[in-house]
Design a protein around this motif. Sequence first.
Motif, PDB file in Angstrom:
ATOM      1  N   LYS A 199       0.843  -1.192   0.000  1.00 33.87           N
ATOM      2  CA  LYS A 199       0.000   0.000   0.000  1.00 33.87           C
ATOM      3  C   LYS A 199       0.881   1.246   0.000  1.00 33.87           C
ATOM      4  CE  LYS A 199      -4.123   1.685   2.315  1.00 33.87           C
ATOM      5  NZ  LYS A 199      -5.062   1.475   3.393  1.00 33.87           N
ATOM      6  N   TYR A 200       0.422   2.267  -0.709  1.00 32.69           N
ATOM      7  CA  TYR A 200       1.125   3.539  -0.803  1.00 32.69           C
ATOM      8  C   TYR A 200       0.547   4.537   0.211  1.00 32.69           C
ATOM      9  CZ  TYR A 200       2.537   8.104  -2.489  1.00 32.69           C
ATOM     10  OH  TYR A 200       3.028   9.380  -2.556  1.00 32.69           O
ATOM     11  N   PHE A 201       1.428   5.324   0.808  1.00 32.06           N
ATOM     12  CA  PHE A 201       1.030   6.361   1.764  1.00 32.06           C
ATOM     13  C   PHE A 201       1.808   7.642   1.478  1.00 32.06           C
ATOM     14  CE2 PHE A 201       0.432   2.308   3.798  1.00 32.06           C
ATOM     15  CZ  PHE A 201      -0.784   2.429   4.448  1.00 32.06           C
ATOM     16  N   ASP A 202       1.179   8.767   1.721  1.00 27.52           N
ATOM     17  CA  ASP A 202       1.924  10.028   1.628  1.00 27.52           C
ATOM     18  C   ASP A 202       2.209  10.580   3.021  1.00 27.52           C
ATOM     19  OD1 ASP A 202      -0.581  10.967   2.341  1.00 27.52           O
ATOM     20  OD2 ASP A 202      -0.944  11.995   0.450  1.00 27.52           O
ATOM     21  N   ASN A 203       1.930   9.766   4.037  1.00 25.62           N
ATOM     22  CA  ASN A 203       2.195  10.143   5.428  1.00 25.62           C
ATOM     23  C   ASN A 203       2.870   8.961   6.125  1.00 25.62           C
ATOM     24  OD1 ASN A 203       1.390  10.021   8.392  1.00 25.62           O
ATOM     25  ND2 ASN A 203       0.773  12.122   7.882  1.00 25.62           N
ATOM     26  N   GLU A 204       4.052   9.202   6.676  1.00 29.43           N
ATOM     27  CA  GLU A 204       4.830   8.120   7.292  1.00 29.43           C
ATOM     28  C   GLU A 204       4.114   7.499   8.492  1.00 29.43           C
ATOM     29  OE1 GLU A 204       9.426   7.229   8.524  1.00 29.43           O
ATOM     30  OE2 GLU A 204       8.656   9.242   8.899  1.00 29.43           O
ATOM     31  N   ASN A 205       3.480   8.302   9.318  1.00 32.95           N
ATOM     32  CA  ASN A 205       2.781   7.760  10.495  1.00 32.95           C
ATOM     33  C   ASN A 205       1.644   6.838  10.086  1.00 32.95           C
ATOM     34  OD1 ASN A 205       4.434   8.979  12.415  1.00 32.95           O
ATOM     35  ND2 ASN A 205       3.201  10.844  12.430  1.00 32.95           N
ATOM     36  N   ASP A 206       0.922   7.199   9.022  1.00 30.87           N
ATOM     37  CA  ASP A 206      -0.145   6.326   8.529  1.00 30.87           C
ATOM     38  C   ASP A 206       0.429   5.004   8.031  1.00 30.87           C
ATOM     39  OD1 ASP A 206      -1.980   8.319   9.112  1.00 30.87           O
ATOM     40  OD2 ASP A 206      -2.180   8.988   7.020  1.00 30.87           O
ATOM     41  N   ALA A 207       1.576   5.061   7.363  1.00 33.17           N
ATOM     42  CA  ALA A 207       2.215   3.846   6.856  1.00 33.17           C
ATOM     43  C   ALA A 207       2.603   2.920   8.006  1.00 33.17           C
ATOM     44  CB  ALA A 207       3.448   4.216   6.016  1.00 33.17           C
ATOM     45  N   ILE A 208       3.209   3.479   9.045  1.00 25.89           N
ATOM     46  CA  ILE A 208       3.628   2.669  10.195  1.00 25.89           C
ATOM     47  C   ILE A 208       2.415   2.117  10.937  1.00 25.89           C
ATOM     48  CG2 ILE A 208       4.814   2.750  12.424  1.00 25.89           C
ATOM     49  CD1 ILE A 208       6.780   4.763  11.110  1.00 25.89           C
ATOM     50  N   SER A 209       1.368   2.909  11.093  1.00 26.61           N
ATOM     51  CA  SER A 209       0.147   2.434  11.749  1.00 26.61           C
ATOM     52  C   SER A 209      -0.430   1.243  10.985  1.00 26.61           C
ATOM     53  CB  SER A 209      -0.895   3.547  11.838  1.00 26.61           C
ATOM     54  OG  SER A 209      -0.469   4.542  12.703  1.00 26.61           O
ATOM     55  N   TRP A 210      -0.446   1.328   9.662  1.00 30.59           N
ATOM     56  CA  TRP A 210      -0.971   0.230   8.846  1.00 30.59           C
ATOM     57  C   TRP A 210      -0.122  -1.027   9.016  1.00 30.59           C
ATOM     58  CZ3 TRP A 210       1.010  -2.088   4.248  1.00 30.59           C
ATOM     59  CH2 TRP A 210       0.103  -2.959   3.608  1.00 30.59           C
ATOM     60  N   LEU A 211       1.192  -0.872   9.062  1.00 26.39           N
ATOM     61  CA  LEU A 211       2.063  -2.028   9.267  1.00 26.39           C
ATOM     62  C   LEU A 211       1.789  -2.706  10.602  1.00 26.39           C
ATOM     63  CD1 LEU A 211       5.535  -0.793   7.947  1.00 26.39           C
ATOM     64  CD2 LEU A 211       4.059  -2.507   6.892  1.00 26.39           C
ATOM     65  N   ASN A 212       1.415  -1.919  11.601  1.00 27.90           N
ATOM     66  CA  ASN A 212       1.193  -2.452  12.952  1.00 27.90           C
ATOM     67  C   ASN A 212      -0.188  -3.018  13.178  1.00 27.90           C
ATOM     68  OD1 ASN A 212       3.777  -1.978  13.951  1.00 27.90           O
ATOM     69  ND2 ASN A 212       3.300   0.136  14.450  1.00 27.90           N
ATOM     70  N   GLU A 213      -1.078  -2.883  12.208  1.00 27.05           N
ATOM     71  CA  GLU A 213      -2.444  -3.433  12.371  1.00 27.05           C
ATOM     72  C   GLU A 213      -2.425  -4.941  12.467  1.00 27.05           C
ATOM     73  OE1 GLU A 213      -4.666  -1.984   9.038  1.00 27.05           O
ATOM     74  OE2 GLU A 213      -5.017  -0.053   9.966  1.00 27.05           O
TER      75      GLU A 213
END
Length: 126
Positions: free
Chosen positions: A112-126
């Motif tokens: 998945k692509y993100f333009d916000n690093e915090n959103d990317a990390i949150s998604w990885l931690n789901e």
Amino acid sequence: MKIQRHGLSIGIERTGSEFFLTLKAQGTLTHDDYKIITPLIDSALSEVKDPKVKALIDGTELQGWDVRAAWDDFKIGLKHGNEFSKVAIFGNKKWQELAAKIGSWFISGDIKYFDNENDAISWLNE
């Protein structure tokens, strides 16, 4: 004199109890960059028993690939695509979102692509 930096850096980070592989791409990647980084990726993943790796790719400073490097990147995806459970691409260029969609064809896990690093990390931690 302006120095043109390019290449890949690889690391491991942790948030809470979750570990993930980090890759940061800079500049225009070349075949020589992949000659260095590919054995490191191969070695790191060979030591993991039943690897299901989560990865965060920071492409905010990535300009692209030369033709041979793009082929090298494709080969890494084919070789290790089954070893990733989630790949988050954090970037700031529209073509990176398209690259994530194409990458999903070669990776068995979610990408998945993100333009916000915090959103990317949150998604990885789901």
